[in-house]
Design a protein around this motif. Sequence first.
Motif, PDB file in Angstrom:
ATOM      1  N   ALA A  65       6.472   1.617   0.829  1.00 26.29           N
ATOM      2  CA  ALA A  65       6.376   1.435  -0.624  1.00 26.29           C
ATOM      3  C   ALA A  65       5.048   1.985  -1.134  1.00 26.29           C
ATOM      4  O   ALA A  65       4.997   2.675  -2.155  1.00 26.29           O
ATOM      5  CB  ALA A  65       6.520  -0.039  -0.993  1.00 26.29           C
ATOM      6  N   ARG A  66       3.969   1.697  -0.405  1.00 25.30           N
ATOM      7  CA  ARG A  66       2.645   2.207  -0.817  1.00 25.30           C
ATOM      8  C   ARG A  66       2.628   3.732  -0.821  1.00 25.30           C
ATOM      9  O   ARG A  66       2.095   4.355  -1.746  1.00 25.30           O
ATOM     10  CB  ARG A  66       1.563   1.681   0.127  1.00 25.30           C
ATOM     11  CG  ARG A  66       1.296   0.184   0.016  1.00 25.30           C
ATOM     12  CD  ARG A  66       0.020  -0.184   0.756  1.00 25.30           C
ATOM     13  NE  ARG A  66      -0.243  -1.615   0.685  1.00 25.30           N
ATOM     14  CZ  ARG A  66      -0.070  -2.448   1.706  1.00 25.30           C
ATOM     15  NH1 ARG A  66       0.360  -1.978   2.883  1.00 25.30           N
ATOM     16  NH2 ARG A  66      -0.339  -3.730   1.572  1.00 25.30           N
ATOM     17  N   GLU A  76       8.156   7.020  -9.210  1.00 28.56           N
ATOM     18  CA  GLU A  76       8.997   6.656 -10.342  1.00 28.56           C
ATOM     19  C   GLU A  76      10.317   5.992  -9.943  1.00 28.56           C
ATOM     20  O   GLU A  76      11.115   5.643 -10.794  1.00 28.56           O
ATOM     21  CB  GLU A  76       9.286   7.893 -11.197  1.00 28.56           C
ATOM     22  CG  GLU A  76       8.026   8.482 -11.834  1.00 28.56           C
ATOM     23  CD  GLU A  76       8.321   9.677 -12.717  1.00 28.56           C
ATOM     24  OE1 GLU A  76       9.488  10.121 -12.736  1.00 28.56           O
ATOM     25  OE2 GLU A  76       7.390  10.158 -13.376  1.00 28.56           O
ATOM     26  N   ILE A  77      10.541   5.814  -8.635  1.00 33.66           N
ATOM     27  CA  ILE A  77      11.799   5.202  -8.189  1.00 33.66           C
ATOM     28  C   ILE A  77      11.639   3.685  -8.135  1.00 33.66           C
ATOM     29  O   ILE A  77      10.745   3.190  -7.446  1.00 33.66           O
ATOM     30  CB  ILE A  77      12.205   5.716  -6.793  1.00 33.66           C
ATOM     31  CG1 ILE A  77      12.236   7.239  -6.750  1.00 33.66           C
ATOM     32  CG2 ILE A  77      13.573   5.142  -6.402  1.00 33.66           C
ATOM     33  CD1 ILE A  77      12.435   7.799  -5.349  1.00 33.66           C
ATOM     34  N   PRO A  78      12.473   2.922  -8.825  1.00 35.30           N
ATOM     35  CA  PRO A  78      12.400   1.459  -8.731  1.00 35.30           C
ATOM     36  C   PRO A  78      12.675   1.014  -7.295  1.00 35.30           C
ATOM     37  O   PRO A  78      13.539   1.575  -6.619  1.00 35.30           O
ATOM     38  CB  PRO A  78      13.503   0.985  -9.677  1.00 35.30           C
ATOM     39  CG  PRO A  78      13.779   2.134 -10.583  1.00 35.30           C
ATOM     40  CD  PRO A  78      13.515   3.364  -9.776  1.00 35.30           C
ATOM     41  N   ILE A  79      11.924   0.005  -6.839  1.00 38.48           N
ATOM     42  CA  ILE A  79      12.077  -0.510  -5.479  1.00 38.48           C
ATOM     43  C   ILE A  79      12.293  -2.019  -5.516  1.00 38.48           C
ATOM     44  O   ILE A  79      11.534  -2.742  -6.164  1.00 38.48           O
ATOM     45  CB  ILE A  79      10.836  -0.211  -4.620  1.00 38.48           C
ATOM     46  CG1 ILE A  79      10.581   1.299  -4.512  1.00 38.48           C
ATOM     47  CG2 ILE A  79      10.987  -0.817  -3.225  1.00 38.48           C
ATOM     48  CD1 ILE A  79       9.268   1.647  -3.823  1.00 38.48           C
ATOM     49  N   ILE A  80      13.326  -2.474  -4.814  1.00 45.56           N
ATOM     50  CA  ILE A  80      13.547  -3.904  -4.596  1.00 45.56           C
ATOM     51  C   ILE A  80      13.338  -4.168  -3.108  1.00 45.56           C
ATOM     52  O   ILE A  80      13.983  -3.548  -2.268  1.00 45.56           O
ATOM     53  CB  ILE A  80      14.957  -4.353  -5.017  1.00 45.56           C
ATOM     54  CG1 ILE A  80      15.161  -4.153  -6.526  1.00 45.56           C
ATOM     55  CG2 ILE A  80      15.183  -5.826  -4.649  1.00 45.56           C
ATOM     56  CD1 ILE A  80      16.560  -4.541  -7.008  1.00 45.56           C
ATOM     57  N   LEU A  95       4.491  -6.838  -4.527  1.00 40.96           N
ATOM     58  CA  LEU A  95       4.364  -6.356  -5.897  1.00 40.96           C
ATOM     59  C   LEU A  95       3.156  -5.436  -6.044  1.00 40.96           C
ATOM     60  O   LEU A  95       3.220  -4.414  -6.719  1.00 40.96           O
ATOM     61  CB  LEU A  95       4.249  -7.548  -6.864  1.00 40.96           C
ATOM     62  CG  LEU A  95       5.516  -8.391  -7.029  1.00 40.96           C
ATOM     63  CD1 LEU A  95       5.194  -9.691  -7.747  1.00 40.96           C
ATOM     64  CD2 LEU A  95       6.586  -7.620  -7.800  1.00 40.96           C
ATOM     65  N   GLU A  96       2.055  -5.795  -5.385  1.00 42.22           N
ATOM     66  CA  GLU A  96       0.856  -4.963  -5.485  1.00 42.22           C
ATOM     67  C   GLU A  96       1.018  -3.634  -4.756  1.00 42.22           C
ATOM     68  O   GLU A  96       0.331  -2.668  -5.063  1.00 42.22           O
ATOM     69  CB  GLU A  96      -0.352  -5.738  -4.958  1.00 42.22           C
ATOM     70  CG  GLU A  96      -0.760  -6.880  -5.887  1.00 42.22           C
ATOM     71  CD  GLU A  96      -2.010  -7.591  -5.439  1.00 42.22           C
ATOM     72  OE1 GLU A  96      -2.297  -7.581  -4.221  1.00 42.22           O
ATOM     73  OE2 GLU A  96      -2.701  -8.169  -6.301  1.00 42.22           O
ATOM     74  N   ALA A  97       1.934  -3.591  -3.802  1.00 44.61           N
ATOM     75  CA  ALA A  97       2.206  -2.334  -3.104  1.00 44.61           C
ATOM     76  C   ALA A  97       3.071  -1.398  -3.949  1.00 44.61           C
ATOM     77  O   ALA A  97       3.237  -0.230  -3.600  1.00 44.61           O
ATOM     78  CB  ALA A  97       2.901  -2.613  -1.771  1.00 44.61           C
ATOM     79  N   GLY A  98       3.603  -1.901  -5.046  1.00 49.71           N
ATOM     80  CA  GLY A  98       4.400  -1.050  -5.926  1.00 49.71           C
ATOM     81  C   GLY A  98       5.847  -1.453  -6.045  1.00 49.71           C
ATOM     82  O   GLY A  98       6.643  -0.770  -6.694  1.00 49.71           O
ATOM     83  N   VAL A  99       6.232  -2.571  -5.424  1.00 51.54           N
ATOM     84  CA  VAL A  99       7.615  -3.033  -5.485  1.00 51.54           C
ATOM     85  C   VAL A  99       7.885  -3.638  -6.866  1.00 51.54           C
ATOM     86  O   VAL A  99       7.029  -4.327  -7.430  1.00 51.54           O
ATOM     87  CB  VAL A  99       7.866  -4.079  -4.375  1.00 51.54           C
ATOM     88  CG1 VAL A  99       9.219  -4.733  -4.541  1.00 51.54           C
ATOM     89  CG2 VAL A  99       7.751  -3.435  -3.014  1.00 51.54           C
ATOM     90  N   ARG A 201      -2.308  -4.041 -11.387  1.00 49.45           N
ATOM     91  CA  ARG A 201      -1.933  -2.686 -10.984  1.00 49.45           C
ATOM     92  C   ARG A 201      -2.162  -1.689 -12.115  1.00 49.45           C
ATOM     93  O   ARG A 201      -2.607  -0.554 -11.878  1.00 49.45           O
ATOM     94  CB  ARG A 201      -0.462  -2.668 -10.549  1.00 49.45           C
ATOM     95  CG  ARG A 201      -0.242  -3.235  -9.159  1.00 49.45           C
ATOM     96  CD  ARG A 201       1.208  -3.416  -8.839  1.00 49.45           C
ATOM     97  NE  ARG A 201       2.004  -2.216  -9.039  1.00 49.45           N
ATOM     98  CZ  ARG A 201       3.328  -2.171  -8.899  1.00 49.45           C
ATOM     99  NH1 ARG A 201       3.983  -3.261  -8.558  1.00 49.45           N
ATOM    100  NH2 ARG A 201       3.977  -1.050  -9.093  1.00 49.45           N
ATOM    101  N   LEU A 202      -1.879  -2.090 -13.347  1.00 49.75           N
ATOM    102  CA  LEU A 202      -2.090  -1.198 -14.486  1.00 49.75           C
ATOM    103  C   LEU A 202      -3.574  -0.923 -14.678  1.00 49.75           C
ATOM    104  O   LEU A 202      -3.978   0.226 -14.915  1.00 49.75           O
ATOM    105  CB  LEU A 202      -1.489  -1.824 -15.755  1.00 49.75           C
ATOM    106  CG  LEU A 202      -1.637  -1.013 -17.052  1.00 49.75           C
ATOM    107  CD1 LEU A 202      -1.077   0.388 -16.897  1.00 49.75           C
ATOM    108  CD2 LEU A 202      -0.933  -1.750 -18.204  1.00 49.75           C
TER     109      LEU A 202
END
Length: 229
Positions: A65-66, A76-80, A95-99, A201-202
């Motif tokens: 994910a990172r 830009e790909i959503p990840i679950i 979540l902090e990794a981008g999930v 993250r933002l």
Amino acid sequence: MHKRILIVEDEPSIRDMVAFALRKADMEAIQAADARSAQMAIAERVPDLILLDWMLPGMSGLELARRLRREEPGREIPIIMLTARGEEMDRVNGLEAGVDDYVIKPFSARELIARIKAVLRRSHGDDGSGTIEVGGLRIDGPAHRVFAGDEAVVIGPTEYRLLHFFMTHPERVYSRAQLLDHVWGGSVYVEERTVDVHIRRLRKTLEPWQLDGLIQTVRGAGYRFSTSE
């Protein structure tokens, strides 16, 4: 058009179960057993969403994910994340990794499909078609891109929607609950703590341009986007 979902899971039985549920929901299921296979599948054709197991052989789902979030097209790909790790810190790390969301194992097919649809709505919703410029930042709506001056900003899908909302509603304070309602669509699956993670993250995304201060914390009330100190 059918949504293309990439399942990254090393357990064949779970992959098959998830793929069956996706097909019943009129979605296309692509399968990968590890991070390398997932990267090859993404290079061949970008999926609309990734279901990513935390525990994978070789590279973990968290590390994948990172890596995906560092560059196109993965950012830009959503990840679950699919995980048996239900502790709060594990969820925050994901979540902090981008999930964008997570589903705790064991899960029902009905819950999984509901989560997928909710994330797809949030990620591919209407963010506006115009150009917005505030405080040194510019959002190009048609291109779905963010710029700091003339430099492109690498930003994830949830942070994009959060920033878009802030920039179209500057100087007003929003509580976590209000941000969940406006940015996440009031989904019952998302916790208020998630807002704090995406705010961090933002800010980290904007930090290289010293624009992280635009996202301000109002103690006891929430957050606001402001060009004033």
